[in-house]
Design a protein around this motif. Structure first.
Motif, PDB file in Angstrom:
ATOM      1  N   ALA A 113      30.285  57.739  56.571  1.00  0.00           N
ATOM      2  CA  ALA A 113      29.834  57.855  57.965  1.00  0.00           C
ATOM      3  C   ALA A 113      28.931  59.067  58.138  1.00  0.00           C
ATOM      4  CB  ALA A 113      31.039  57.940  58.897  1.00  0.00           C
ATOM      5  N   ARG A 114      29.248  60.164  57.464  1.00  0.00           N
ATOM      6  CA  ARG A 114      28.395  61.349  57.522  1.00  0.00           C
ATOM      7  C   ARG A 114      27.009  61.036  56.976  1.00  0.00           C
ATOM      8  NH1 ARG A 114      30.127  65.828  54.137  1.00  0.00           N
ATOM      9  NH2 ARG A 114      32.165  65.011  53.645  1.00  0.00           N
ATOM     10  N   ALA A 115      26.977  60.284  55.865  1.00  0.00           N
ATOM     11  CA  ALA A 115      25.699  59.934  55.254  1.00  0.00           C
ATOM     12  C   ALA A 115      24.894  59.026  56.183  1.00  0.00           C
ATOM     13  CB  ALA A 115      25.931  59.245  53.908  1.00  0.00           C
ATOM     14  N   VAL A 116      25.553  58.066  56.817  1.00  0.00           N
ATOM     15  CA  VAL A 116      24.870  57.157  57.736  1.00  0.00           C
ATOM     16  C   VAL A 116      24.317  57.914  58.933  1.00  0.00           C
ATOM     17  CG1 VAL A 116      25.209  55.233  59.337  1.00  0.00           C
ATOM     18  CG2 VAL A 116      26.161  55.117  57.023  1.00  0.00           C
ATOM     19  N   GLU A 117      25.095  58.873  59.436  1.00  0.00           N
ATOM     20  CA  GLU A 117      24.628  59.688  60.557  1.00  0.00           C
ATOM     21  C   GLU A 117      23.374  60.460  60.166  1.00  0.00           C
ATOM     22  OE1 GLU A 117      26.937  62.467  63.723  1.00  0.00           O
ATOM     23  OE2 GLU A 117      27.035  63.135  61.631  1.00  0.00           O
ATOM     24  N   ASP A 118      23.309  60.868  58.904  1.00  0.00           N
ATOM     25  CA  ASP A 118      22.148  61.605  58.417  1.00  0.00           C
ATOM     26  C   ASP A 118      20.964  60.684  58.153  1.00  0.00           C
ATOM     27  OD1 ASP A 118      21.039  64.209  57.171  1.00  0.00           O
ATOM     28  OD2 ASP A 118      20.768  62.730  55.569  1.00  0.00           O
ATOM     29  N   ASP A 119      21.226  59.478  57.636  1.00  0.00           N
ATOM     30  CA  ASP A 119      20.164  58.533  57.281  1.00  0.00           C
ATOM     31  C   ASP A 119      20.701  57.110  57.447  1.00  0.00           C
ATOM     32  OD1 ASP A 119      18.275  56.878  56.029  1.00  0.00           O
ATOM     33  OD2 ASP A 119      17.747  58.416  54.572  1.00  0.00           O
ATOM     34  N   GLU A 120      20.161  56.392  58.418  1.00  0.00           N
ATOM     35  CA  GLU A 120      20.658  55.043  58.715  1.00  0.00           C
ATOM     36  C   GLU A 120      20.376  54.045  57.599  1.00  0.00           C
ATOM     37  OE1 GLU A 120      19.062  53.888  62.465  1.00  0.00           O
ATOM     38  OE2 GLU A 120      20.280  55.319  63.605  1.00  0.00           O
ATOM     39  N   GLY A 121      19.561  54.441  56.629  1.00  0.00           N
ATOM     40  CA  GLY A 121      19.296  53.552  55.505  1.00  0.00           C
ATOM     41  C   GLY A 121      20.546  53.160  54.748  1.00  0.00           C
ATOM     42  N   TRP A 122      21.537  54.065  54.737  1.00  0.00           N
ATOM     43  CA  TRP A 122      22.788  53.731  54.045  1.00  0.00           C
ATOM     44  C   TRP A 122      23.491  52.560  54.736  1.00  0.00           C
ATOM     45  CZ3 TRP A 122      22.686  55.764  49.522  1.00  0.00           C
ATOM     46  CH2 TRP A 122      22.179  57.051  49.316  1.00  0.00           C
ATOM     47  N   ALA A 123      23.478  52.514  56.052  1.00  0.00           N
ATOM     48  CA  ALA A 123      24.101  51.410  56.778  1.00  0.00           C
ATOM     49  C   ALA A 123      23.372  50.105  56.479  1.00  0.00           C
ATOM     50  CB  ALA A 123      24.091  51.689  58.283  1.00  0.00           C
TER      51      ALA A 123
END
Length: 287
Positions: A113-123
Motif C-alpha cells: 500500500a505504501r508503494a501504491v501510494e507512492d506510485d499508482e503503477g504498482w496497483a
C-alpha cells in the motif's frame, strides 16, 4: 518505481552503467532509487544480477517488489531468492550481503500500500494478474564495509554523492505531492535519510577523524570545524525527523526544512571534500 521486465542486453547495459557511475544511471531508471540484486540460480546455482527499483524501509533493510510488470508468473530473481535467501546487494558504492524475506499478511499489504501510494503503477500491475505480487525485504547482514570502488577516495566521494542523490529525490518527491500530504513511504524515505546521515557522521567522528588527527596534526582546525558542522547538521536532522513524524505534517514546511538541510549538507560535503580528498587520494605509504 515499478520495474518492468527487461531483456538481458538491457540489464547488462544498466548494470555496467550503475557500476561505472556509483549507482547513478540514465534512461528508464533515471531519477529512481536503484540497486543491483545478485541471486543464486534456483536450478543452475550460478549468480544472476538484476537491476531493481527499491524502497527504503529503515532498520537496515530495503524493499523490492516482484511485479514482473503484472505478468502471470513471478520473475526469475524471486524464484532464486526463495531457493537461496542469501543475496548480494549493490547500492551506490556499497556492496553487502543480505537476507531476503518474503513479506506475508498484513506486513506485505502495508508495504505494498505504501508503494501504491507512492506510485499508482504498482496497483495497475496488480490489477493485471491473479497472483499476489510479492514484496521482499532485503536485510543487511552486519559486517565490515565493502566498497565497489578501487580506492577509498572514490568511495568517499561516492558516499557523499549518494547523500546528495537521496536529498534530490526527497525534494522532488515532496514537491510533487504538493498539498496532498506526505504519505507513509515519503515519511520513511525522510527518516531513513536522517538516520543514515547521522550514522555516517557518527562513524566519521568516532573513527575516521581521530585517525586523520593522529596522522596529520595540522588538520586540527579542519577537523574541529567538521565536527562542529556535524553537530549543526544533527540538530537539523532532528528537526526534520520531528516534523516528518507529525501526523499532520505540512508538505510545504517539510520542503522548506529539506531545502535548508540540503544547502547546509552540500556546503559541508564540499568543504570536507576540498580539505580531505587530497590526503585520502595519496598512496597508502604517504609518499
Amino acid at each position: 518505481m515499478p520495474n518492468n521486465p527487461a531483456p538481458n542486453d538491457f540489464n547488462a547495459a544498466v548494470i555496467a552503467e550503475f557500476r561505472a557511475h556509483q549507482g547513478r544511471v540514465g534512461g528508464y531508471f533515471e531519477g529512481a532509487r536503484l540497486l543491483l540484486l545478485t541471486t543464486t540460480g534456483a536450478r543452475s546455482g550460478r549468480p544472476h544480477t538484476t537491476p531493481l527499483g527499491y524502497y527504503p524501509d529503515g532498520d537496515g533493510r530495503v524493499l523490492v517488489i516482484a511485479s514482473a510488470a503484472g505478468a502471470p508468473r513471478h520473475p526469475a530473481w524471486f524464484h532464486n531468492l526463495r531457493a537461496h535467501p542469501r543475496v548480494t546487494v549493490e547500492a551506490g558504492v556499497f556492496v553487502y550481503e543480505a537476507e531476503a524475506t518474503v513479506l506475508a499478511g498484513e506486513e506485505r499489504d502495508e508495504a505494498f500500500a505504501r508503494a501504491v501510494e507512492d506510485d499508482e503503477g504498482w496497483a495497475a500491475y496488480q490489477a493485471k494478474t491473479t497472483r499476489v505480487i510479492p514484496v521482499v525485504a532485503l536485510t543487511e547482514i552486519p559486517g565490515p564495509p565493502n566498497f565497489s570502488t578501487a580506492t577509498f577516495a572514490e568511495a568517499f566521494t561516492g558516499i557523499h554523492d549518494g547523500f546528495r542523490r537521496e536529498l534530490e529525490l526527497i525534494r522532488r518527491e515532496i514537491a510533487e505531492k504538493g498539498t496532498a500530504g506526505l504519505g507513509a513511504q515519503l515519511r520513511v524515505n525522510c527518516l531513513t535519510f536522517c538516520r543514515g546521515m547521522h550514522h555516517h557522521h557518527t562513524g566519521e567522528d568516532g573513527m575516521m577523524f581521530p585517525a586523520l588527527a593522529r596522522q596529520h596534526p595540522h588538520l586540527a582546525p579542519v577537523l574541529d570545524r567538521l565536527g562542529t558542522e556535524h553537530q549543526r547538521l544533527a540538530a537539523l536532522l532532528a528537526e526534520l525527523e520531528h516534523t516528518v513524524s507529525a501526523p499532520d505534517a505540512d508538505p510545504a514546511a517539510v520542503l522548506r526544512e529539506v531545502e535548508r538541510l540540503t544547502a547546509e549538507v552540500e556546503a559541508h560535503l564540499r568543504y570536507e571534500e576540498e580539505q580531505l580528498l587530497p590526503l585520502l587520494s595519496r598512496p597508502a605509504t604517504g609518499a
